[in-house]
Scaffold this active site. Structure first.
Site, PDB file in Angstrom:
ATOM      1  N   LYS A  25       0.844  -1.213   0.000  1.00  0.00           N
ATOM      2  CA  LYS A  25       0.000   0.000   0.000  1.00  0.00           C
ATOM      3  C   LYS A  25       0.863   1.240   0.000  1.00  0.00           C
ATOM      4  CE  LYS A  25       0.887   1.276   4.473  1.00  0.00           C
ATOM      5  NZ  LYS A  25       1.698   2.435   4.839  1.00  0.00           N
ATOM      6  N   ASP A 152      -2.510  -1.596  10.112  1.00  0.00           N
ATOM      7  CA  ASP A 152      -2.596  -1.612   8.647  1.00  0.00           C
ATOM      8  C   ASP A 152      -3.088  -2.943   8.088  1.00  0.00           C
ATOM      9  OD1 ASP A 152      -1.594   0.942   8.614  1.00  0.00           O
ATOM     10  OD2 ASP A 152       0.417   0.375   7.940  1.00  0.00           O
TER      11      ASP A 152
HETATM   12  O1  C5P Z   1      -0.595  -1.168  14.827  1.00  0.00           O
HETATM   13  P1  C5P Z   1       0.839  -1.434  14.572  1.00  0.00           P
HETATM   14  O2  C5P Z   1       1.375  -2.594  15.346  1.00  0.00           O
HETATM   15  O3  C5P Z   1       1.194  -1.521  13.121  1.00  0.00           O
HETATM   16  O4  C5P Z   1       1.615  -0.159  15.101  1.00  0.00           O
HETATM   17  C1  C5P Z   1       3.006  -0.121  15.240  1.00  0.00           C
HETATM   18  C2  C5P Z   1       3.372   1.098  16.043  1.00  0.00           C
HETATM   19  O5  C5P Z   1       3.134   2.285  15.287  1.00  0.00           O
HETATM   20  C3  C5P Z   1       2.588   1.295  17.320  1.00  0.00           C
HETATM   21  O6  C5P Z   1       3.162   0.593  18.390  1.00  0.00           O
HETATM   22  C4  C5P Z   1       2.662   2.785  17.519  1.00  0.00           C
HETATM   23  O7  C5P Z   1       3.922   3.149  18.069  1.00  0.00           O
HETATM   24  C5  C5P Z   1       2.644   3.325  16.103  1.00  0.00           C
HETATM   25  N1  C5P Z   1       1.282   3.704  15.655  1.00  0.00           N
HETATM   26  C6  C5P Z   1       0.686   4.825  16.176  1.00  0.00           C
HETATM   27  N2  C5P Z   1      -0.554   5.199  15.762  1.00  0.00           N
HETATM   28  C7  C5P Z   1      -1.208   4.475  14.818  1.00  0.00           C
HETATM   29  C8  C5P Z   1      -0.614   3.324  14.259  1.00  0.00           C
HETATM   30  C9  C5P Z   1       0.641   2.958  14.690  1.00  0.00           C
HETATM   31  O8  C5P Z   1       1.264   5.503  17.037  1.00  0.00           O
HETATM   32  N3  C5P Z   1      -2.410   4.866  14.412  1.00  0.00           N
END
Ligand code: C5P
Length: 313
Positions: A25, A152
């Protein structure tokens, strides 16, 4: 639904292996709000799936194992931190099964590149195991597990174009006309998503960060398939943070713009940079110029929208 009666049927399909293809993406708008109490950030995240794909193959095995092939395979964790492994575990746990599966990832999406490659493998493994185990989970059940895996991951399942709100996991599919042409400049090494969000917080310390809102002009450009209008509306609030952590990205962005791209931006949390171009011919020229510039490791042309996770025949 218990899958016990359906499991033998699934095991007989395609000699007991299921392969799922999942797209990368690009975020055409990534509007980021202030840090929430849980550490995440509220987003208005307009995702567009692009035609770079990973393939995940699930095969029955004595225990859960992961292997990976591709140019960056050595950078992919093969333990339980891999989202593909976690997807198999979560799905199996929900159905009282043991996740006895071998997951093989044929990796073409840049690793830790801001193109949701890890999320793609999570969504791919989930769909592959669901088919292999004959569970026939509903789309809502799969999306629920995807959201648990990462912000994501739901989009990797859905593909096309979508607006993600909340952490980015609550999706509304968006209409898109025609095809948009892109070039992606792959950088040496990755960037950690939490580190980029951390740098966003540091750069915005003391700033009253506005509520993230999707741009109506951008949604209209997608709906009408107008690349020039889309170019004028592309934004990524994480770009200053990614460039702050990796200043060399500025030279890559400039090289693509100088080569005639309609617009240039960092893809998600980076360090891959994305260049919107007029057509396939322009994509070839911009990719060649980026490669020649020496400001990136490699440049790849792709189109969007691309379909979401799909079981291959
Ligand atoms: O959800 P995911 O595991 O992909 O997120 C990885 C990191 O990215 C989270 O631990 C956070 O630090 C950051 N993040 C965030 N806000 C979001 C998505 C991700 O702060 N909306």
């Amino acid at each position: 639904m218990s899958g016990t009666e359906e499991r033998p049927a699934a095991r007989t399909t395609t000699a007991g292996a299921v392969t799922v293809r999942v797209p990368a993406k690009v975020n055409v708008q990534l509007a980021v709000g202030g840090a929430r109490p849980d550490g995440f950030h509220d987003l208005a995240n307009v995702f567009l799936a692009v035609s770079l794909y990973d393939e995940v193959t699930a095969t029955p095995a004595a225990e859960l194992t992961v292997t990976c092939e591709g140019p960056d395979a050595d950078k992919v964790p093969l333990d339980r931190t891999n989202l593909a492994a976690r997807a198999a575990e979560l799905l199996a746990a929900r159905h009282g099964l043991s996740p006895d599966v071998h997951l093989h990832i044929a990796k073409d999406i840049p690793v830790a590149g801001g193109m949701a490659g890890g999320s793609a493998d999570g969504a791919g493994a989930l769909l592959a195991c669901d088919a292999l185990w004959g569970l026939n989970s509903s789309r809502a059940e799969l999306l629920d597990i995807c959201a648990e895996l990462g912000s994501d991951v739901p989009f990797s399942l859905v593909g096309g174009a979508a607006l993600g709100v909340g952490r980015g996991e609550r999706l509304t599919e968006l209409p898109v006309s025609g095809a948009f042409h892109w070039v992606f400049a792959v950088a040496d090494g990755g960037l950690s998503t939490p580190a980029v969000y951390g740098e966003f917080d540091r750069l915005n310390d003391g700033v009253d960060v506005p509520e993230p809102v999707a741009s109506p002009a951008l949604l209209e450009a997608l709906r009408t398939g107008d690349a020039t209008a889309l170019a004028a509306t592309l934004t990524n609030d994480l770009q200053p943070a990614a460039v702050s952590l990796r200043p060399s990205l500025s030279a890559t962005l400039e090289a693509g713009t100088a080569a005639g791209a309609l617009a240039a931006l960092v893809s998600g949390s980076g360090p891959t940079t994305a260049f919107l171009v007029k057509d396939a011919e322009a994509a070839e020229a911009v990719a060649a110029a980026l490669t020649a510039s020496g400001t990136c490791r490699t440049a790849r042309a792709a189109t969007s929208p691309a379909p979401g996770a799909t079981v291959l025949p």
